[in-house]
Write an enzyme that holds these catalytic residues in place. Structure first.
Site, PDB file in Angstrom:
ATOM      1  N   CYS A 270      -0.590   4.119   2.118  1.00  0.00           N
ATOM      2  CA  CYS A 270      -0.396   3.958   3.563  1.00  0.00           C
ATOM      3  C   CYS A 270       1.059   4.212   3.958  1.00  0.00           C
ATOM      4  O   CYS A 270       1.326   4.777   5.015  1.00  0.00           O
ATOM      5  CB  CYS A 270      -0.738   2.546   4.026  1.00  0.00           C
ATOM      6  SG  CYS A 270      -2.177   1.818   3.265  1.00  0.00           S
ATOM      7  N   ASP A 271       2.010   3.767   3.137  1.00  0.00           N
ATOM      8  CA  ASP A 271       3.396   3.685   3.612  1.00  0.00           C
ATOM      9  C   ASP A 271       4.413   4.591   2.921  1.00  0.00           C
ATOM     10  O   ASP A 271       5.557   4.683   3.373  1.00  0.00           O
ATOM     11  CB  ASP A 271       3.886   2.221   3.488  1.00  0.00           C
ATOM     12  CG  ASP A 271       3.085   1.293   4.386  1.00  0.00           C
ATOM     13  OD1 ASP A 271       2.592   1.778   5.425  1.00  0.00           O
ATOM     14  OD2 ASP A 271       2.941   0.111   4.049  1.00  0.00           O
TER      15      ASP A 271
ATOM     16  N   CYS B 145       0.829  -1.209   0.000  1.00  0.00           N
ATOM     17  CA  CYS B 145       0.000   0.000   0.000  1.00  0.00           C
ATOM     18  C   CYS B 145       0.862   1.258   0.000  1.00  0.00           C
ATOM     19  O   CYS B 145       1.391   1.647   1.043  1.00  0.00           O
ATOM     20  CB  CYS B 145      -0.924  -0.016   1.213  1.00  0.00           C
ATOM     21  SG  CYS B 145      -1.923   1.468   1.341  1.00  0.00           S
TER      22      CYS B 145
END
Ligand code: NAP
Length: 317
Positions: A137-138, A134
């Site tokens: 997300c990261d 992701c």
């Protein structure tokens, strides 16, 4: 035990759209959102191809809008997974992980799919410690760092472009000499100065220590040459697998474990329907998932109306 007209398992675009149509049809509707409400769109930074949003819309925002719309019409949302089903008789039995039990006259399965992983040494133990699926997300954790992205489809290309807003360098590793993704994304990737493409290569091992990932072991599939590329993280975007393990044995699946449906979303069990990526290995778009969710809910409505009128006829002396 709660009795409901329609139970919707899954919280992506298919499930939410089914919920909107089902509750608007005045059917008592409970939607089980699972652990990742919104599904895969919440992992997408910007959806640029969802009709109606010419400037794009964030995946999370779209999911929140879906939920608002579904609950406005009376859908009850449950933030839990279904971990047991019985489709052998109607009403169908559903049980949440938290132990709540439901009997549903009709069920719509829209559990989507999950990221396919490489399955190489070092990968599983590095998830969350240098291996990610992701970018939204990261990416933030890789500011000014060097990452590898694996894959050659739209996800790999799209997410690589997003990652370049953060990273210093990105090495895109693809197992063939041609991308699968759309030409527009290919062009953007090939023009991006931060991206270097390594063709005909696979990640053979994720090298890691107590602080996380420090290198990717790359193998050229044509020459057999192996190189350790020092990197800070590895993002894997190599497609998806349908989330159907709960339904194995109780519903017909195809050879790749996708739920088999007819073109209107009917499974082999009358009263159980499927919509979205869990039954679609071809299009897998938010908009096609939403469309199939709509169809499944309309079919569930028709099914329940038909059952009701049959019951009325059989009660007539
Ligand atoms: P995909 O289209 O199935 O592509 C998967 C990629 O991973 C392929 O390039 C494949 O290589 C590679 N791959 C598969 N298994 C591998 C393995 N074990 N090791 C190394 N590489 C492997 O999946 P996706 O990119 O997730 O896209 C899924 C669907 O969503 C598509 O329909 C796509 O168009 C759509 N999507 C659209 C957008 C957008 O429009 N912005 C964004 C994301 C996704 P090969 O090419 O050699 O098979």
């Amino acid at each position: 035990m709660k009795t409901i007209d329609v139970g919707i398992i899954g919280g992506g675009p298919a499930g939410y759209t089914a919920a909107i149509y089902s509750s608007r049809a005045n059917l008592s509707t409970v939607q089980f959102l699972g652990v990742q409400p919104g599904g895969q769109i919440t992992l997408t930074n910007d959806l640029e191809n969802f009709p109606g949003f010419p400037d794009g819309i964030g995946g999370l925002e779209l999911a929140e809008n879906f939920e608002k719309q579904a609950t406005k019409f009376g859908t009850v949302t449950v933030y839990d997974k279904i971990d047991a089903v019985d489709f052998s008789k109607r009403p169908f039995y559903l049980k949440t992980t938290g132990g709540e039990e439901y009997l549903a006259d009709s069920v719509i399965i829209s559990t989507g799919s999950s990221s396919r992983m490489l399955g190489v040494p070092g990968e599983t133990e590095s998830i969350g410690r240098g291996v990610s699926t992701c970018a939204t997300c990261d990416a933030f954790f890789y500011r000014d760092k060097h990452v590898v992205v694996v894959g050659g489809g739209d996800s790999a290309l799209d997410e690589s472009l997003f990652l370049t807003r953060f990273v210093k360098k990105l090495t895109l590793v693809h197992r063939r000499d041609k991308f699968r993704g759309s030409p527009i994304l290919q062009n953007r990737v090939l023009k991006n100065e931060k991206i270097e493409v390594v063709w005909n290569s696979v990640v053979e091992e994720v090298l890691h220590n107590e602080t996380g990932v420090y290198a990717a072991r790359l193998k050229n599939v044509e020459t057999g040459k192996v190189d350790d590329l020092p990197v800070d993280g590895i993002f894997v975007f190599i497609g998806h697998l349908p989330n159907t393990s709960l339904f194995k044995g109780s519903i017909d699946l195809d050879e790749h474990d996708y739920i088999l449906t007819d073109r209107n979303g009917h499974t082999n069990i009358p009263g159980v329907f499927a919509a979205g990526d869990v039954q679609d290995s071809i299009y897998r778009q938010a908009i096609t998932a939403a469309g199939s969710g709509c169809m499944a809910a309309l079919e569930a409505y028709k099914f329940l109306e038909h059952e009701k009128s049959n019951a009325e006829v059989s009660l007539t002396p």
